[in-house]
Each structure stands twice: as structure tokens, then as C-alpha cells.
Motif scaffolding. Structure first.
Motif, PDB file in Angstrom:
ATOM      1  N   ASP A  52       0.384 -10.525 -14.580  1.00 43.49           N
ATOM      2  CA  ASP A  52       1.532 -10.946 -13.789  1.00 43.49           C
ATOM      3  C   ASP A  52       1.647 -12.474 -13.849  1.00 43.49           C
ATOM      4  N   PRO A  53       2.665 -12.996 -14.553  1.00 42.08           N
ATOM      5  CA  PRO A  53       2.766 -14.451 -14.744  1.00 42.08           C
ATOM      6  C   PRO A  53       3.222 -15.208 -13.486  1.00 42.08           C
ATOM      7  N   ASN A  54       3.715 -14.499 -12.508  1.00 42.92           N
ATOM      8  CA  ASN A  54       4.249 -15.171 -11.314  1.00 42.92           C
ATOM      9  C   ASN A  54       3.192 -15.496 -10.273  1.00 42.92           C
ATOM     10  N   THR A  55       2.002 -14.956 -10.419  1.00 45.03           N
ATOM     11  CA  THR A  55       0.968 -15.200  -9.416  1.00 45.03           C
ATOM     12  C   THR A  55      -0.331 -15.623 -10.087  1.00 45.03           C
ATOM     13  N   LYS A  56      -1.090 -16.382  -9.334  1.00 49.35           N
ATOM     14  CA  LYS A  56      -2.430 -16.762  -9.792  1.00 49.35           C
ATOM     15  C   LYS A  56      -3.422 -15.963  -8.971  1.00 49.35           C
ATOM     16  N   HIS A  57      -4.406 -15.433  -9.637  1.00 51.04           N
ATOM     17  CA  HIS A  57      -5.391 -14.584  -8.977  1.00 51.04           C
ATOM     18  C   HIS A  57      -6.757 -15.254  -8.997  1.00 51.04           C
ATOM     19  N   THR A  58      -7.496 -15.086  -7.930  1.00 45.88           N
ATOM     20  CA  THR A  58      -8.869 -15.573  -7.901  1.00 45.88           C
ATOM     21  C   THR A  58      -9.783 -14.462  -8.425  1.00 45.88           C
ATOM     22  N   PHE A  59     -10.975 -14.843  -8.750  1.00 43.31           N
ATOM     23  CA  PHE A  59     -11.958 -13.859  -9.219  1.00 43.31           C
ATOM     24  C   PHE A  59     -12.223 -12.813  -8.143  1.00 43.31           C
ATOM     25  N   ASP A  60     -12.345 -13.261  -6.900  1.00 41.52           N
ATOM     26  CA  ASP A  60     -12.606 -12.330  -5.801  1.00 41.52           C
ATOM     27  C   ASP A  60     -11.481 -11.313  -5.645  1.00 41.52           C
ATOM     28  N   GLU A  61     -10.239 -11.753  -5.806  1.00 42.08           N
ATOM     29  CA  GLU A  61      -9.108 -10.836  -5.737  1.00 42.08           C
ATOM     30  C   GLU A  61      -9.160  -9.808  -6.869  1.00 42.08           C
ATOM     31  N   LEU A  62      -9.518 -10.267  -8.043  1.00 39.89           N
ATOM     32  CA  LEU A  62      -9.645  -9.368  -9.188  1.00 39.89           C
ATOM     33  C   LEU A  62     -10.703  -8.305  -8.921  1.00 39.89           C
ATOM     34  N   VAL A  63     -11.847  -8.727  -8.444  1.00 32.73           N
ATOM     35  CA  VAL A  63     -12.933  -7.794  -8.151  1.00 32.73           C
ATOM     36  C   VAL A  63     -12.503  -6.802  -7.074  1.00 32.73           C
ATOM     37  N   GLN A  64     -11.870  -7.292  -6.027  1.00 31.30           N
ATOM     38  CA  GLN A  64     -11.406  -6.415  -4.948  1.00 31.30           C
ATOM     39  C   GLN A  64     -10.412  -5.380  -5.448  1.00 31.30           C
ATOM     40  N   HIS A  65      -9.557  -5.791  -6.352  1.00 28.74           N
ATOM     41  CA  HIS A  65      -8.523  -4.894  -6.864  1.00 28.74           C
ATOM     42  C   HIS A  65      -9.081  -3.875  -7.865  1.00 28.74           C
ATOM     43  N   ALA A  70     -12.361   1.111 -10.917  1.00 29.30           N
ATOM     44  CA  ALA A  70     -13.492   1.266 -11.830  1.00 29.30           C
ATOM     45  C   ALA A  70     -14.412   2.389 -11.368  1.00 29.30           C
ATOM     46  N   ARG A  71     -14.627   2.485 -10.066  1.00 28.65           N
ATOM     47  CA  ARG A  71     -15.473   3.551  -9.527  1.00 28.65           C
ATOM     48  C   ARG A  71     -14.854   4.919  -9.766  1.00 28.65           C
ATOM     49  N   GLU A  72     -13.536   5.008  -9.634  1.00 26.23           N
ATOM     50  CA  GLU A  72     -12.846   6.270  -9.879  1.00 26.23           C
ATOM     51  C   GLU A  72     -12.933   6.692 -11.346  1.00 26.23           C
ATOM     52  N   LEU A  73     -12.985   5.710 -12.235  1.00 30.34           N
ATOM     53  CA  LEU A  73     -12.980   5.992 -13.664  1.00 30.34           C
ATOM     54  C   LEU A  73     -14.326   6.457 -14.216  1.00 30.34           C
ATOM     55  N   VAL A  74     -15.396   6.311 -13.435  1.00 28.18           N
ATOM     56  CA  VAL A  74     -16.716   6.764 -13.913  1.00 28.18           C
ATOM     57  C   VAL A  74     -16.667   8.286 -14.054  1.00 28.18           C
ATOM     58  N   PRO A  75     -16.933   8.790 -15.265  1.00 33.05           N
ATOM     59  CA  PRO A  75     -16.869  10.239 -15.475  1.00 33.05           C
ATOM     60  C   PRO A  75     -17.893  10.988 -14.617  1.00 33.05           C
ATOM     61  N   ILE A  76     -17.503  12.160 -14.165  1.00 34.35           N
ATOM     62  CA  ILE A  76     -18.380  12.984 -13.333  1.00 34.35           C
ATOM     63  C   ILE A  76     -19.667  13.318 -14.088  1.00 34.35           C
ATOM     64  N   ALA A  77     -19.564  13.533 -15.384  1.00 34.94           N
ATOM     65  CA  ALA A  77     -20.751  13.858 -16.187  1.00 34.94           C
ATOM     66  C   ALA A  77     -21.783  12.733 -16.120  1.00 34.94           C
ATOM     67  N   VAL A  78     -21.333  11.494 -16.144  1.00 33.63           N
ATOM     68  CA  VAL A  78     -22.253  10.344 -16.080  1.00 33.63           C
ATOM     69  C   VAL A  78     -22.901  10.287 -14.698  1.00 33.63           C
ATOM     70  N   LYS A  79     -22.115  10.542 -13.651  1.00 28.42           N
ATOM     71  CA  LYS A  79     -22.664  10.549 -12.297  1.00 28.42           C
ATOM     72  C   LYS A  79     -23.728  11.637 -12.157  1.00 28.42           C
TER      73      LYS A  79
END
Length: 96
Positions: A52-65, A70-79
């Protein structure tokens, strides 16, 4: 209640470290996540968020978002593999 949960987690972590289970499980999960494409999916989620070119994001915001996605994307088989490995390792330790 929170203290008990923290103490249990801390104790389990100490046992796993002493038995070298923690490092071996982490390495195996890391490899499995790379194999299944999870890492690439998380990279793409980060890029999409930052594009998004209209906003600047901090690292903390990126991690929060990205963390919940990322947790949802972990396959059930790996868990399940991780859980099985941990249970087997802890059972083996209990038998010693």
C-alpha cells in the motif's frame, strides 16, 4: 491461573531444552514449513501488506498484522507431526 500456565510452559520448555528435544523439533518444523510452502505464503502476506503506497508501516504493525495469518497457514499435518514428536519425546523422558 495465568501464573500456573506460565510456570507449566516454563517447566516444559526447560525439560525440552535439557533433552535437546526443543532444538530438534524446531529444526524439523522449520524444514517442514519450507517444504510445504508456508514460508513463501508468509512472505507474500508481508509483501501484500506493505504494498500500500499511501501508508507507511512499522515493523511492529507488520508483525501484528501477519502473525495471525501466518498461524492459520500452518498445515494441520505439520502441527500433528510436532505434537506427535513432542509426545513421543516426553514419553521417552518419562520412561527414563
Amino acid at each position: 491461573m495465568t501464573n500456573k500456565k506460565y510456570d507449566c510452559s516454563k517447566s516444559t520448555n526447560m525439560v525440552l531444552r535439557r533433552a535437546n528435544l526443543r532444538d530438534s523439533c524446531r529444526e524439523r518444523v522449520k524444514l517442514r514449513l519450507i517444504e510445504c510452502g508456508w514460508r513463501d505464503q508468509v512472505k507474500m502476506a508481508c509483501r501484500n501488506y506493505l504494498n500500500d503506497p499511501n501508508t507507511k508501516h512499522t515493523f511492529d504493525e507488520l508483525v501484528q498484522h501477519v502473525t495471525p495469518k501466518a498461524r492459520e497457514l500452518v498445515p494441520i499435518a505439520v502441527k500433528k507431526e510436532l505434537l506427535t514428536d513432542l509426545q513421543a519425546g516426553l514419553t521417552e523422558l518419562a520412561d527414563l
